[in-house]
Design a protein around this motif. Structure first.
Motif, mmCIF file in Angstrom:
data_model
loop_
_atom_site.group_PDB
_atom_site.id
_atom_site.type_symbol
_atom_site.label_atom_id
_atom_site.label_comp_id
_atom_site.label_asym_id
_atom_site.label_seq_id
_atom_site.Cartn_x
_atom_site.Cartn_y
_atom_site.Cartn_z
ATOM 1 N N ASP A 45 0.626 -1.257 0.094
ATOM 2 C CA ASP A 45 -0.146 0.061 -0.063
ATOM 3 C C ASP A 45 0.813 1.135 0.194
ATOM 4 O O ASP A 45 0.650 2.144 -0.823
ATOM 5 N N ILE A 46 1.827 1.233 0.918
ATOM 6 C CA ILE A 46 2.739 2.385 0.919
ATOM 7 C C ILE A 46 3.447 2.628 -0.472
ATOM 8 O O ILE A 46 3.722 3.700 -0.937
ATOM 9 N N VAL A 47 4.020 1.622 -1.176
ATOM 10 C CA VAL A 47 4.646 1.862 -2.312
ATOM 11 C C VAL A 47 3.717 2.428 -3.315
ATOM 12 O O VAL A 47 3.998 3.137 -4.153
ATOM 13 N N GLY A 48 2.473 1.834 -3.311
ATOM 14 C CA GLY A 48 1.463 2.156 -4.156
ATOM 15 C C GLY A 48 1.185 3.949 -4.159
ATOM 16 O O GLY A 48 1.072 4.600 -5.249
ATOM 17 N N GLN A 49 0.945 4.246 -2.801
ATOM 18 C CA GLN A 49 1.048 5.611 -2.547
ATOM 19 C C GLN A 49 2.285 6.531 -3.149
ATOM 20 O O GLN A 49 1.937 7.490 -3.560
ATOM 21 N N MET A 50 3.327 5.808 -2.804
ATOM 22 C CA MET A 50 4.646 6.652 -3.377
ATOM 23 C C MET A 50 4.588 6.605 -4.778
ATOM 24 O O MET A 50 4.865 7.820 -5.257
ATOM 25 N N GLY A 71 1.729 14.228 0.782
ATOM 26 C CA GLY A 71 1.385 14.087 2.176
ATOM 27 C C GLY A 71 2.198 13.158 2.842
ATOM 28 O O GLY A 71 2.251 13.040 4.223
ATOM 29 N N MET A 72 3.199 12.379 2.155
ATOM 30 C CA MET A 72 3.954 11.546 2.871
ATOM 31 C C MET A 72 5.314 12.164 3.152
ATOM 32 O O MET A 72 6.109 12.762 2.248
ATOM 33 N N CYS A 73 5.544 12.396 4.515
ATOM 34 C CA CYS A 73 6.629 13.466 5.082
ATOM 35 C C CYS A 73 7.892 13.067 4.390
ATOM 36 O O CYS A 73 8.664 13.997 4.188
ATOM 37 N N GLU A 74 8.288 11.822 4.449
ATOM 38 C CA GLU A 74 9.677 11.225 4.176
ATOM 39 C C GLU A 74 9.916 11.288 2.708
ATOM 40 O O GLU A 74 10.993 11.977 2.034
ATOM 41 N N LEU A 75 8.919 11.066 1.700
ATOM 42 C CA LEU A 75 9.008 11.208 0.346
ATOM 43 C C LEU A 75 8.953 12.687 0.045
ATOM 44 O O LEU A 75 9.732 13.226 -0.740
ATOM 45 N N LYS A 76 8.197 13.420 0.684
ATOM 46 C CA LYS A 76 8.174 14.797 0.368
ATOM 47 C C LYS A 76 9.514 15.638 0.868
ATOM 48 O O LYS A 76 10.059 16.562 -0.344
ATOM 49 N N ALA A 77 10.296 15.206 1.896
ATOM 50 C CA ALA A 77 11.405 15.572 2.286
ATOM 51 C C ALA A 77 12.428 15.300 1.165
ATOM 52 O O ALA A 77 13.416 15.973 0.812
ATOM 53 N N LYS A 78 12.345 13.983 0.860
ATOM 54 C CA LYS A 78 13.481 13.476 -0.227
ATOM 55 C C LYS A 78 13.338 14.328 -1.427
ATOM 56 O O LYS A 78 14.676 14.768 -1.970
ATOM 57 N N LEU A 79 12.202 14.371 -2.014
ATOM 58 C CA LEU A 79 11.985 15.094 -3.111
ATOM 59 C C LEU A 79 12.089 16.639 -3.073
ATOM 60 O O LEU A 79 12.547 17.355 -3.966
ATOM 61 N N GLY A 80 11.874 17.166 -1.815
ATOM 62 C CA GLY A 80 11.871 18.582 -1.685
ATOM 63 C C GLY A 80 13.302 19.209 -1.847
ATOM 64 O O GLY A 80 13.289 20.370 -2.205
ATOM 65 N N ALA A 81 14.101 18.337 -1.509
ATOM 66 C CA ALA A 81 15.697 18.625 -1.375
ATOM 67 C C ALA A 81 16.004 18.881 -2.844
ATOM 68 O O ALA A 81 16.836 19.830 -3.011
ATOM 69 N N ALA A 82 15.476 18.072 -3.643
ATOM 70 C CA ALA A 82 15.818 18.120 -5.113
ATOM 71 C C ALA A 82 15.071 19.143 -5.709
ATOM 72 O O ALA A 82 15.478 19.685 -6.803
#
Length: 83
Positions: A45-50, A71-82
């Protein structure tokens, strides 16, 4: 404006997300599978959301704004840096 290739890539990511969602839903109907593999089903489910979030960023004209909407904090932080 995203190119045709970029839009097709986003569509394929969405297709893969829908396939994962369907698989997860079908497996979740089996009580024994849920009991024995609940954490794995959550990971699906998490992979699908990502994948869905990534598809939205890929197809967005304003990718920075699309990352901000994740809405996923960790993904948002990773992508936000780039972004």
């Amino acid at each position: 404006v995203p190119s045709n290739l970029v839009l097709l890539l986003a569509d394929e990511l969405d297709h893969g997300r829908r396939m994962l969602e369907t698989m997860g839903d079908e497996l979740a109907l089996d009580t024994q599978v849920v009991t024995e593999h609940g954490l794995a089903l959550q990971a699906v489910d998490i992979v699908g959301q990502m994948i869905g979030h990534i598809a939205n960023v890929v197809r967005a004209e304003d990718r920075t704004a699309a990352v901000d909407r994740i809405g996923m904090c960790e993904l948002k932080a990773k992508l936000g840096a780039a972004a």
